[in-house]
Scaffold this active site. Structure first.
Site, PDB file in Angstrom:
ATOM      1  N   SER A   1     -22.008  36.178 -32.856  1.00  0.00           N
ATOM      2  CA  SER A   1     -23.352  36.968 -32.571  1.00  0.00           C
ATOM      3  C   SER A   1     -23.893  36.428 -32.036  1.00  0.00           C
ATOM      4  O   SER A   1     -24.207  35.496 -32.339  1.00  0.00           O
ATOM      5  CB  SER A   1     -23.202  38.364 -33.619  1.00  0.00           C
ATOM      6  OG  SER A   1     -24.045  39.098 -33.646  1.00  0.00           O
TER       7      SER A   1
ATOM      8  N   TYR B   1     -26.615  39.463 -42.093  1.00  0.00           N
ATOM      9  CA  TYR B   1     -25.469  39.399 -41.304  1.00  0.00           C
ATOM     10  C   TYR B   1     -25.842  38.501 -40.175  1.00  0.00           C
ATOM     11  O   TYR B   1     -24.467  37.578 -39.909  1.00  0.00           O
ATOM     12  CB  TYR B   1     -25.893  40.543 -40.184  1.00  0.00           C
ATOM     13  CG  TYR B   1     -24.388  41.008 -39.190  1.00  0.00           C
ATOM     14  CD1 TYR B   1     -23.125  40.822 -39.475  1.00  0.00           C
ATOM     15  CD2 TYR B   1     -24.987  40.703 -38.032  1.00  0.00           C
ATOM     16  CE1 TYR B   1     -22.601  40.783 -38.090  1.00  0.00           C
ATOM     17  CE2 TYR B   1     -24.196  40.871 -36.999  1.00  0.00           C
ATOM     18  CZ  TYR B   1     -22.216  40.561 -36.887  1.00  0.00           C
ATOM     19  OH  TYR B   1     -21.696  41.147 -35.451  1.00  0.00           O
TER      20      TYR B   1
END
Length: 339
Positions: free
Chosen positions: A127, A152
């Site tokens: 990501s 995350y």
């Protein structure tokens, strides 16, 4: 090829699976179909895939070690694409355990089975969140990613480190893809475009963080899928020279690569909202809010490495992509053409 796609009922997973099936690959998809967002949407994506004869689906959580082991035992997979993960920056502050289980334990299970099964290529989702507190734009793959600001993001950075170990020690070819703000038809309801569209159509204020002073590298789903397929077909062993990625202990190149997958064009959030207003034919009511913990003010991808290795740069611009999303949203949810 026979390909395993984890997270096959997800936004990117379903879109990728459909494209792979259309070109003739044999596909096994797995997903735990959790309730992080609307399970009906996930099932609708799966229904589209089920019409293809080359597709089979298994409800399975990648954190289930024995279940994953059984899957690989008789799988005969050539390639594994790991898209299964607990997504969402803000949710990671509410339910950190979900990220530990799916993104760390689950990814570890996938890596280990790829080692045991001598899988030819593991492609996995990272990501743009890994860039954390970096302020230099555009972000490049060689930038430091040592300061994530959400759990995350930390799990995605950990995935890249775990993959490197397996590539170095066990020669498992791995490619990590740092996705930048993916949007488009069949998207995730927890993401901004979905929330904005719903709010505008219902005439309620939409939450705009940092009072709209944000920039994002929005990347259309078809561009993401095209990039992933090109990566699948060209494992890192065929890309690395004798000196690139060389390890002192082996003297050979580690079959490990990381790529940004973004549009290489930063778009102000307010321009994004204006494009959505135009596509919907409705005016948005804005709820201007402060920056949220774990969020960043700007992202932009340098995709020169992707272009050099795969002769590809994402193409779809925001106005076109938003228009296609709105068309899908109206059809799927049966909402009026005008506000």
């Amino acid at each position: 090829m026979k390909i395993l796609v984890t997270g096959a009922a997800g936004f990117i997973g379903a879109a990728l699976s459909e494209k792979l099936l259309r070109r003739g690959d044999q596909l096994v998809g797995i997903d735990n179909l959790n309730e992080y967002y609307d399970v009906n949407l996930k099932n609708s994506r799966l229904n589209r895939l089920s019409s293809h004869s080359g597709f089979s689906f298994l409800s399975l959580d990648i954190s289930d070690r024995s279940g994953v082991s059984d899957l690989f035992l008789n799988g005969g997979f050539d390639v594994v694409v790991n898209l299964a993960a607990q997504a969402g920056v803000r949710y990671s502050m509410e339910n950190p355990s979900a990220y530990i289980d799916a993104n760390l334990v689950g990814f570890g299970n996938i890596l280990e089975e790829c080692r045991q099964g001598k899988i030819g290529h593991l492609v996995y989702a990272s990501s743009s969140s890994v860039y954390g507190l970096n302020t230099k734009l555009p972000f490049t793959e060689t930038d430091s990613v040592d300061h994530p600001i959400s759990l995350y993001a930390a799990t995605k950075k950990a995935n890249e480190l775990m993959a490197h170990v397996y590539s170095h020690l066990y020669r498992v070819p791995t490619t990590g893809l740092r996705f930048f703000t993916v949007y488009g038809p069949w998207g995730r309801p927890d993401m901004a475009l979905f929330k904005f569209t719903k709010g505008i159509l219902e005439g309620i204020p939409i939450p705009v963080y940092n009072r709209g002073e944000m920039i994002r590298d929005f990347t259309y789903i078809d561009d993401i899928v095209e990039a992933v397929i090109r990566v699948i077909d060209k494992p890192p062993e065929s890309l690395l020279s004798d000196s690139e990625g060389a390890e002192e202990s082996t003297g050979t190149a580690t079959p490990y690569r990381i790529y940004n997958i973004g549009n290489n064009k930063a778009v102000p959030l307010m321009d994004y909202i204006q494009a959505l207003e135009k596509a919907l034919g409705c005016k948005a009511h804005l709820d201007l809010l402060p920056m949220q913990p774990g969020d960043v003010a700007a992202t932009e991808a340098d995709v020169s490495r992707l272009a050099a290795d795969f002769d590809y740069r994402p193409q779809v611009q925001v106005r076109e992509g938003i228009s296609k999303f709105v068309e899908w949203y109206r059809e799927y949810y049966g909402v009026p053409v005008n506000c």
